[in-house]
Design a protein around this motif. Structure first.
Motif, mmCIF file in Angstrom:
data_model
loop_
_atom_site.group_PDB
_atom_site.id
_atom_site.type_symbol
_atom_site.label_atom_id
_atom_site.label_comp_id
_atom_site.label_asym_id
_atom_site.label_seq_id
_atom_site.Cartn_x
_atom_site.Cartn_y
_atom_site.Cartn_z
ATOM 1 N N ARG A 10 7.863 43.177 -9.361
ATOM 2 C CA ARG A 10 7.255 42.307 -9.825
ATOM 3 C C ARG A 10 6.131 42.761 -10.896
ATOM 4 N N VAL A 11 6.097 42.175 -12.117
ATOM 5 C CA VAL A 11 5.452 42.654 -13.259
ATOM 6 C C VAL A 11 4.136 41.677 -13.379
ATOM 7 N N GLN A 12 2.908 42.116 -13.420
ATOM 8 C CA GLN A 12 1.976 41.148 -13.897
ATOM 9 C C GLN A 12 2.078 40.157 -15.122
ATOM 10 N N ALA A 13 1.659 39.259 -14.971
ATOM 11 C CA ALA A 13 1.720 38.277 -16.349
ATOM 12 C C ALA A 13 1.057 39.119 -17.454
ATOM 13 N N LYS A 15 2.024 41.391 -18.919
ATOM 14 C CA LYS A 15 2.493 42.905 -18.949
ATOM 15 C C LYS A 15 3.835 43.510 -19.251
ATOM 16 N N GLU A 16 4.880 42.249 -19.357
ATOM 17 C CA GLU A 16 6.172 42.466 -19.568
ATOM 18 C C GLU A 16 6.453 43.199 -20.463
ATOM 19 N N GLY A 49 8.513 37.629 -14.661
ATOM 20 C CA GLY A 49 8.106 38.805 -14.229
ATOM 21 C C GLY A 49 8.460 39.380 -13.305
ATOM 22 N N CYS A 82 1.356 48.276 -14.372
ATOM 23 C CA CYS A 82 2.029 46.771 -14.952
ATOM 24 C C CYS A 82 2.479 45.862 -13.491
ATOM 25 N N LEU A 83 2.638 46.738 -12.404
ATOM 26 C CA LEU A 83 3.203 45.921 -11.323
ATOM 27 C C LEU A 83 2.393 45.234 -10.552
ATOM 28 N N ALA A 84 2.839 44.099 -10.336
ATOM 29 C CA ALA A 84 2.056 43.099 -9.335
ATOM 30 C C ALA A 84 2.163 43.344 -7.711
#
Length: 95
Positions: A10-13, A15-16, A49, A82-84
């Protein structure tokens, strides 16, 4: 026996693009430097994301070599910000 891995990331909004850019460096490094890896590809899911990495390794030793490789450690460190959250890893034995 081969081992499949599905890693859900899961990537932070926002930061894709950064995430995809770093992964675009990681995937060819895995394929070029890891003879025990036969498949390593990033996929975008329908959920914003959320990505899945599909991986296939010859055995546990190949997975250990992947995790210990310089390219995985250095580029993985660039993916981290970058990850959430922590990746979800599913390991599957081949049939």
């Amino acid at each position: 026996m081969a081992i499949g891995i599905i890693a859900t990331l899961r990537v932070q909004a926002g930061k894709e693009a950064e995430f995809e850019g770093v992964f675009a460096q990681l995937a060819p490094a895995v394929r070029a430097n890891e003879p025990g890896n036969s498949y390593y590809k990033l996929f975008r899911t329908a959920d914003a994301g959320v990505y899945k990495v599909l991986e296939c390794y010859d055995d546990e030793a190949a997975i250990a070599a992947h995790r210990a490789s310089d390219h995985f450690r250095s580029l993985g460190a660039q993916l981290g910000p970058c990850l959430a959250g922590a990746p979800e890893i599913e390991t599957l034995p081949a049939v």
